[in-house]
Scaffold this motif. Structure first.
Motif, PDB file in Angstrom:
ATOM      1  N   LEU A 113       7.818 -34.367  90.354  1.00 30.88           N
ATOM      2  CA  LEU A 113       9.118 -34.549  90.994  1.00 30.88           C
ATOM      3  C   LEU A 113       9.911 -35.546  90.162  1.00 30.88           C
ATOM      4  N   ARG A 114      11.102 -35.150  89.727  1.00 33.84           N
ATOM      5  CA  ARG A 114      11.889 -36.012  88.830  1.00 33.84           C
ATOM      6  C   ARG A 114      13.197 -36.408  89.499  1.00 33.84           C
ATOM      7  N   TRP A 115      13.419 -37.718  89.561  1.00 31.89           N
ATOM      8  CA  TRP A 115      14.646 -38.274  90.136  1.00 31.89           C
ATOM      9  C   TRP A 115      15.351 -39.035  89.028  1.00 31.89           C
ATOM     10  N   HIS A 116      16.428 -38.451  88.504  1.00 28.87           N
ATOM     11  CA  HIS A 116      17.166 -39.088  87.416  1.00 28.87           C
ATOM     12  C   HIS A 116      18.227 -40.001  88.007  1.00 28.87           C
ATOM     13  N   ILE A 117      18.224 -41.255  87.580  1.00 28.52           N
ATOM     14  CA  ILE A 117      19.074 -42.279  88.181  1.00 28.52           C
ATOM     15  C   ILE A 117      20.359 -42.465  87.374  1.00 28.52           C
ATOM     16  N   THR A 118      21.476 -42.596  88.083  1.00 25.54           N
ATOM     17  CA  THR A 118      22.754 -42.958  87.479  1.00 25.54           C
ATOM     18  C   THR A 118      23.339 -44.130  88.262  1.00 25.54           C
ATOM     19  N   SER A 119      24.503 -44.594  87.829  1.00 27.11           N
ATOM     20  CA  SER A 119      25.144 -45.722  88.519  1.00 27.11           C
ATOM     21  C   SER A 119      25.602 -45.341  89.923  1.00 27.11           C
ATOM     22  N   ARG A 120      25.687 -44.044  90.221  1.00 24.43           N
ATOM     23  CA  ARG A 120      26.141 -43.588  91.546  1.00 24.43           C
ATOM     24  C   ARG A 120      24.992 -43.203  92.468  1.00 24.43           C
ATOM     25  N   THR A 121      23.773 -43.323  91.993  1.00 24.73           N
ATOM     26  CA  THR A 121      22.617 -42.911  92.781  1.00 24.73           C
ATOM     27  C   THR A 121      22.411 -43.846  93.971  1.00 24.73           C
ATOM     28  N   THR A 122      22.129 -43.259  95.129  1.00 26.19           N
ATOM     29  CA  THR A 122      21.803 -44.031  96.329  1.00 26.19           C
ATOM     30  C   THR A 122      20.411 -43.672  96.812  1.00 26.19           C
ATOM     31  N   ASP A 198      21.685 -52.675  93.952  1.00 23.99           N
ATOM     32  CA  ASP A 198      20.968 -52.707  95.226  1.00 23.99           C
ATOM     33  C   ASP A 198      19.823 -51.706  95.318  1.00 23.99           C
ATOM     34  N   LEU A 199      19.756 -50.725  94.415  1.00 22.18           N
ATOM     35  CA  LEU A 199      18.776 -49.654  94.598  1.00 22.18           C
ATOM     36  C   LEU A 199      17.343 -50.175  94.554  1.00 22.18           C
ATOM     37  N   ALA A 200      17.044 -51.077  93.623  1.00 26.75           N
ATOM     38  CA  ALA A 200      15.675 -51.600  93.544  1.00 26.75           C
ATOM     39  C   ALA A 200      15.278 -52.273  94.850  1.00 26.75           C
ATOM     40  N   ASN A 201      16.187 -53.056  95.438  1.00 28.09           N
ATOM     41  CA  ASN A 201      15.882 -53.687  96.723  1.00 28.09           C
ATOM     42  C   ASN A 201      15.748 -52.656  97.838  1.00 28.09           C
ATOM     43  N   GLU A 208       6.830 -50.019 100.526  1.00 34.09           N
ATOM     44  CA  GLU A 208       5.903 -50.775 101.351  1.00 34.09           C
ATOM     45  C   GLU A 208       5.409 -49.962 102.547  1.00 34.09           C
ATOM     46  N   ASP A 209       6.325 -49.265 103.208  1.00 35.84           N
ATOM     47  CA  ASP A 209       5.984 -48.572 104.456  1.00 35.84           C
ATOM     48  C   ASP A 209       5.518 -47.144 104.243  1.00 35.84           C
ATOM     49  N   ALA A 265      12.735 -60.203  91.646  1.00 31.18           N
ATOM     50  CA  ALA A 265      11.339 -60.637  91.627  1.00 31.18           C
ATOM     51  C   ALA A 265      10.521 -59.937  92.711  1.00 31.18           C
ATOM     52  N   ALA A 266      11.115 -59.747  93.895  1.00 29.60           N
ATOM     53  CA  ALA A 266      10.387 -59.097  94.991  1.00 29.60           C
ATOM     54  C   ALA A 266      10.013 -57.663  94.626  1.00 29.60           C
ATOM     55  N   PHE A 267      10.879 -56.995  93.879  1.00 30.57           N
ATOM     56  CA  PHE A 267      10.598 -55.629  93.433  1.00 30.57           C
ATOM     57  C   PHE A 267       9.487 -55.627  92.388  1.00 30.57           C
ATOM     58  N   LEU A 268       9.598 -56.506  91.393  1.00 29.42           N
ATOM     59  CA  LEU A 268       8.591 -56.553  90.336  1.00 29.42           C
ATOM     60  C   LEU A 268       7.222 -56.927  90.887  1.00 29.42           C
ATOM     61  N   ARG A 269       7.193 -57.742  91.926  1.00 27.02           N
ATOM     62  CA  ARG A 269       5.923 -58.169  92.505  1.00 27.02           C
ATOM     63  C   ARG A 269       5.142 -56.995  93.085  1.00 27.02           C
TER      64      ARG A 269
END
Length: 362
Positions: A113-122, A198-201, A208-209, A265-269
């Motif tokens: 499954l491939r999800w290509h990310i752009t600046s408009r991706t949500t 904001d996407l990484a957050n 997690e869930d 940092a929370a994402f990288l952790r």
């Protein structure tokens, strides 16, 4: 060599698919804090040998130096054991995306499954899409054909039922990966550093869930407790109960980054980090052989690879795709003409940083 690998390795990086066993039979139970119990179990995903061959070549898969290959396999296996995403960083063109396809082929996990990310991706686009306008239009067309009036305009009840809401919901790559499969899906999240800040957050709670809710189905759960929706797989469908998707086997998530930005940092952790090295002569020769076979690599390898590495240093780093394109032209040439081929590669090996002309002027 096989005896030197750690006993806890499942993914070995050899390119040889598992034989007489499955990942489910080999993979130990997850840590208690990474255990998920979603259901009902979804059928095994389809294979996609054409896409895999296009990404990896039809021969033995390419590889880096033994030291890096061991580190790569260590981190892939750690991600498998811990049920954690893998963030793969490096310069463009160093083969980051191909790792997802190598994992899927070796562990026999079906289509990537491939999800290509752009600046408009949500985040929602990765989870699902709901075509509300299409459903309203189709509902109006059905009622018009039946001679009905919309509810509330004349005190009557419409006689034509609206179309099934599941026909207007399609899960995205991330949403499909979180379905309750017996064995994990492989999800490639490509070029994550192109995303909104904001996407990484936003991904944190999903990772997690291992679950997410589709509000449109949640609101309709009394009338439609189980709804079949479309998935990101060709012709794929899945049953969603009470509007909630919850994984059973956490997906193998490979996220790529061109190292163009920092992540929270929370994402990288919550990720395992793998830095791709710059490929050398032997690495490039292995990649060429994977796509074109040993004969082509031996005939043209010394000339093209040496010139490619020289141009890459001069032009701020070139992509492996650019090298493969030049080898395809070389393999298709009816006669060997090194000078003519090297002149042609000047147009192919253009800079990737947006500076300088694509072809050097005469």
């Amino acid at each position: 060599m096989d005896g030197e690998r750690p006993r806890w390795w499942i993914y070995r990086g050899t390119g040889e698919p598992l034989r007489d066993t499955t990942l489910g039979a080999l993979l130990p139970p997850p840590p208690p804090w990474r255990a998920f119990q979603g259901g009902p179990v979804v059928a095994r995903p389809p294979d996609d040998p054409e896409e895999t061959a296009r990404r990896l070549g039809g021969h033995r898969p390419a590889g880096y130096s033994p030291a890096f290959a061991r580190r790569e396999a260590d981190l892939v296996n750690a991600a498998l054991m811990l049920r954690r995403p893998l963030l793969v960083s490096g310069r463009p063109g160093t083969g980051k995306s191909s790792l997802a396809y190598r994992i899927s082929r070796e562990l026999r996990l079906g289509r990537v499954l491939r999800w290509h990310i752009t600046s408009r991706t949500t985040l929602q686009r990765g989870l699902y899409e709901y075509d509300a306008i299409g459903r309203v239009q189709d509902t109006a067309a059905l009622r018009a054909a039946a001679g009905d009036t919309p509810a509330g305009t004349d005190g009557g009840e419409p006689g034509a039922a609206p179309p099934d809401i599941g026909d207007y919901i399609q899960l995205g790559p991330l949403g499909t990966a979180l379905l309750p499969y017996d064995e994990p899906r492989v999800l490639l999240i490509d070029e994550l550093d192109k995303s909104d800040l904001d996407l990484a957050n936003d991904l944190l709670s999903v990772f997690e869930d291992g679950t997410f809710t589709i509000p449109e189905l949640r609101r309709a759960r009394r009338r439609n407790p189980v709804v079949r929706v479309q998935t990101d797989d060709p012709e794929g469908e899945a049953a969603i109960a009470a509007g909630v998707v919850k994984c059973r086997a956490f997906p193998i998530v490979v996220m790529t980054s061109n190292s163009e930005r920092e992540f929270p940092a929370a994402f990288l952790r919550r990720c395992l980090l793998l830095q791709m090295p710059e490929p050398g002569d032997d690495d490039l020769a292995s990649m060429v052989a994977a796509h074109f076979g040993a004969d082509v690599a031996e005939q043209w390898g010394g000339t093209l690879i040496a010139q490619f590495l020289k141009r890459s240093r001069e032009r701020g780093g070139l992509s492996i795709d650019q090298l493969l394109n030049s080898f395809y032209l070389a393999a298709s040439s009816p006669s060997r003409d090194d000078e003519a081929l090297l002149n042609l590669t000047e147009a192919i090996w253009h800079r990737l940083d947006g500076t300088g002309p694509a072809v050097r002027p005469e």
